[in-house]
Design an enzyme around this catalytic site. Structure first.
Site, PDB file in Angstrom:
ATOM      1  N   THR A 281     -18.496   5.679 -10.072  1.00 15.59           N
ATOM      2  CA  THR A 281     -17.345   4.966 -10.608  1.00 15.59           C
ATOM      3  C   THR A 281     -17.549   3.460 -10.512  1.00 15.59           C
ATOM      4  O   THR A 281     -18.355   2.971  -9.709  1.00 15.59           O
ATOM      5  CB  THR A 281     -16.056   5.302  -9.843  1.00 15.59           C
ATOM      6  OG1 THR A 281     -16.085   4.663  -8.558  1.00 15.59           O
ATOM      7  CG2 THR A 281     -15.872   6.794  -9.683  1.00 15.59           C
ATOM      8  N   ASP A 282     -16.816   2.722 -11.311  1.00 13.43           N
ATOM      9  CA  ASP A 282     -16.749   1.279 -11.117  1.00 13.43           C
ATOM     10  C   ASP A 282     -16.056   1.017  -9.785  1.00 13.43           C
ATOM     11  O   ASP A 282     -15.461   1.904  -9.174  1.00 13.43           O
ATOM     12  CB  ASP A 282     -16.009   0.625 -12.278  1.00 13.43           C
ATOM     13  CG  ASP A 282     -16.536  -0.771 -12.578  1.00 13.43           C
ATOM     14  OD1 ASP A 282     -17.020  -1.436 -11.643  1.00 13.43           O
ATOM     15  OD2 ASP A 282     -16.457  -1.201 -13.739  1.00 13.43           O
ATOM     16  N   TRP A 283     -16.123  -0.220  -9.332  1.00 11.73           N
ATOM     17  CA  TRP A 283     -15.764  -0.540  -7.950  1.00 11.73           C
ATOM     18  C   TRP A 283     -14.250  -0.572  -7.735  1.00 11.73           C
ATOM     19  O   TRP A 283     -13.506  -1.207  -8.470  1.00 11.73           O
ATOM     20  CB  TRP A 283     -16.382  -1.881  -7.587  1.00 11.73           C
ATOM     21  CG  TRP A 283     -17.765  -1.838  -7.010  1.00 11.73           C
ATOM     22  CD1 TRP A 283     -18.244  -2.666  -6.017  1.00 11.73           C
ATOM     23  CD2 TRP A 283     -18.870  -0.982  -7.354  1.00 11.73           C
ATOM     24  NE1 TRP A 283     -19.566  -2.350  -5.732  1.00 11.73           N
ATOM     25  CE2 TRP A 283     -19.963  -1.320  -6.529  1.00 11.73           C
ATOM     26  CE3 TRP A 283     -19.032   0.073  -8.249  1.00 11.73           C
ATOM     27  CZ2 TRP A 283     -21.205  -0.671  -6.583  1.00 11.73           C
ATOM     28  CZ3 TRP A 283     -20.261   0.729  -8.325  1.00 11.73           C
ATOM     29  CH2 TRP A 283     -21.320   0.353  -7.499  1.00 11.73           C
ATOM     30  N   LEU A 285     -11.682   2.098  -7.217  1.00 11.21           N
ATOM     31  CA  LEU A 285     -10.712   2.953  -7.903  1.00 11.21           C
ATOM     32  C   LEU A 285      -9.717   3.618  -6.970  1.00 11.21           C
ATOM     33  O   LEU A 285      -8.663   4.062  -7.418  1.00 11.21           O
ATOM     34  CB  LEU A 285     -11.436   4.062  -8.685  1.00 11.21           C
ATOM     35  CG  LEU A 285     -11.680   3.799 -10.167  1.00 11.21           C
ATOM     36  CD1 LEU A 285     -12.605   2.618 -10.363  1.00 11.21           C
ATOM     37  CD2 LEU A 285     -12.255   5.042 -10.836  1.00 11.21           C
TER      38      LEU A 285
END
Length: 565
Positions: A281-283, A285
């Site tokens: 995931t992007d940072w 979440l």
């Protein structure tokens, strides 16, 4: 493996280093932008994937890497650490997306590589960056960023390959080949391609790091166009993929952030595109946090009402393997022990993550790096020369009235703004006012709105035209003396008046003053072409469709514009 050890693998968090090469530990205090407890994260929480922030000279970077690997070797299973990094080879001041080049060779931003339109140049860059990363132990590149730059206001365009899907697909293949080789192995740096399934179509151009930018829209019906570069990346064998923050509206998918979105991660990426690598995931979440001491909301768009544990479960159900920027493995442990998540689901991700460590050689010959070799490789003369040549090659001449460029006269009286005086000194005699000058050279940067939050202020969002007072001052110079305007295009600036009244305009995408002046005075040949169009007005920007490339009415310069000298 114990459940706790498995859970630790599922987290890929940010970690700093001391400039002298020491790991940052809990006892070092918290008076830093990024406090940390390196030993506690590795030994106590079982984490072994870290996104390194900060920089140092190559020897100390290598020493830090080896010190962290020593800590990891002392754990029960001795699982080696995988260190990742955001881009480190360019000029951006956006620390949320990139880091200053420092000791590494300095190249144009990705958007500048796109301006050169040469896959072999991109491969050369990626191969050099791979060697420099490898020398200091950086084994995962948190790039390339292959979103299509279709919304002119979006802040992240300098990290992309521009607005064209065909060119972006061609360049990402070369990029992955340069970093990973023909096959991932001990001499590779794994690429984490982002931001799936394409983060360009942001509503109003706002960025989904922030609540007011969470919506991604497709009014032009171009959803599948944004997938094309990712198809190419998967076919090229990219090792990892990062879903974006945004929640898609009206696209036929569940309207939750892509990291929580089973339609997108499993249905589209895994099943339809056949991706078998790691999904991270992007940072940030899951958990609310602080960035630079300011409160920052978790980017849990569409699932804000869920608890941290419920968000983690939904992301795992969606098909992700790792949580970026998080360090709460106890949440996964609780989900499994409470029966919400089957341990076999965790095992699937653990296998992918461990396999990559083995393939990269981290369990054997690549666990440690040589500080002496790091000093020789990082920023080597040949690498620096290649980056400097790429800077010059990427520059784009947009206006050249009366063939002013290249300027052939010597001993000119020069009025300059925004340039280092040492760089100017070799080209003429500096003077204090435009009225005294034979030629003016102005270095400008794409306008943006100043936002109150420190982190958001680094993203350079909002309007693309100069405020009236700034524009008036610029035009006053242009009307006084023949003027070369050098403009850094991190986004598509709105400059119709400047284009009409400047004697020459040259666009750059991350270049030194020396590189720009070499082109002005004929010591280097620019080859760049615009990787996006330059709109005529903010009204045209606001009327364009965020998902459609080249969609502003009557642009000042169309996509692909550029003059030869």
């Amino acid at each position: 493996m114990t459940l706790e050890e498995k859970a630790g693998l599922l987290f890929h968090t940010v970690i700093p280093m001391h400039p002298d090469g020491r790991p940052v530990e809990a006892e070092d205090g918290t008076d830093r932008d990024f406090p940390a407890d390196t030993t506690g994260l590795i030994r106590g929480q079982g984490l072994n994937h870290f996104n390194l922030v900060g920089t140092a000279d190559p020897r100390r970077l290598a020493q830090w890497h080896n010190a962290v690997q020593e800590i990891a070797a002392s754990t029960r299973l001795g699982i080696p650490v995988t260190v990742s990094t955001d881009p480190r080879h360019s000029f951006t001041l956006n620390v949320g997306a990139s880091l200053p080049a420092g000791a590494f060779s300095a190249w144009p931003e990705a958007i500048g590589l796109a301006a050169a339109r040469d896959p072999e140049l991109v491969h050369r860059f990626a191969d050099i960056a791979r060697q420099e990363y490898l020398a200091v132990g950086l084994r995962v590149a948190l790039h390339p960023q292959i979103d299509l730059a279709t919304e002119p206001r979006w802040a992240r365009q300098m990290g992309t390959f521009g607005a064209d899907a065909v060119l972006t697909a061609e360049l990402v293949r070369a990029y992955i080949r340069g970093f990973q080789g023909e096959k991932l192995g001990p001499d590779s740096v794994a690429t984490m391609v982002k931001h799936f399934p394409g983060g360009g179509p942001q509503k109003d151009g706002e960025d989904p790091h922030f609540p007011h930018g969470k919506d991604q829209v497709y009014p032009g019906g171009m959803r599948d166009l944004h997938l094309e570069p990712f198809r190419a990346a998967v076919a090229a064998g990219c090792a990892q993929m990062m879903p974006y923050y945004g929640r898609p509206l009206g696209a036929g998918w569940e309207e939750v952030g892509f990291g929580f979105n089973r339609d997108v991660v499993t249905g589209l990426l895994r099943d339809r595109l056949g991706f078998g690598g790691i999904v991270c995931t992007d940072w940030g979440l899951l958990s609310d946090d602080e960035i630079f001491g300011e409160p920052h909301q978790a980017r849990a768009w569409g699932v804000e009402h869920l608890t941290v544990a419920e968000r983690a479960a939904k992301a795992l159900d969606a098909g992700v393997d790792q949580f970026g920027g998080e360090e709460c493995p106890e949440v996964v442990v609780e989900l499994v022990r409470g029966g919400r998540v089957d341990e076999r689901r965790v095992d699937d991700s653990v296998r992918r993550l461990l396999r990559e460590k083995f393939v990269l050689g981290l369990f054997d010959e690549r666990r440690f790096v040589d500080p002496d070799a790091a000093e020789e490789i990082v920023g080597a003369d040949g690498f620096r020369a290649a980056g400097a040549a790429a800077q010059r090659r990427s520059l784009t001449v947009l206006v050249n009235r009366e063939r002013l460029l290249p300027v052939a006269r010597t001993k000119l009286r020069l009025y300059t703004e925004g340039l280092d005086l040492e760089a100017v000194a070799g080209h003429g005699r500096p003077v204090g006012t435009p009225a005294e000058a034979d030629l003016a050279v102005l270095r400008l940067f794409t306008p943006y709105e100043h936002r109150p939050n420190r982190f958001e202020s680094m993203f350079h969002s909002g309007r693309l035209d100069f405020p009236d007072d700034e524009l008036t001052a610029i035009l006053r110079v242009l009307d006084t003396v023949p003027t070369v305007v050098l403009i850094n295009l991190e986004r598509p600036a709105v400059i119709p008046e400047i284009a009409e009244r400047a004697a020459a305009v040259i666009a750059d995408y991350g270049a030194s003053d020396d590189a720009l002046l070499d082109v002005v005075f004929g010591r280097a040949r620019p080859e760049g072409r615009l990787p996006f169009e330059l709109p005529r007005s903010m009204a045209a920007v606001e009327a364009s469709r965020p998902d459609v490339p080249h969609d502003t009415a009557d642009p000042v310069f169309p996509y692909g514009a550029g003059l030869s000298l």
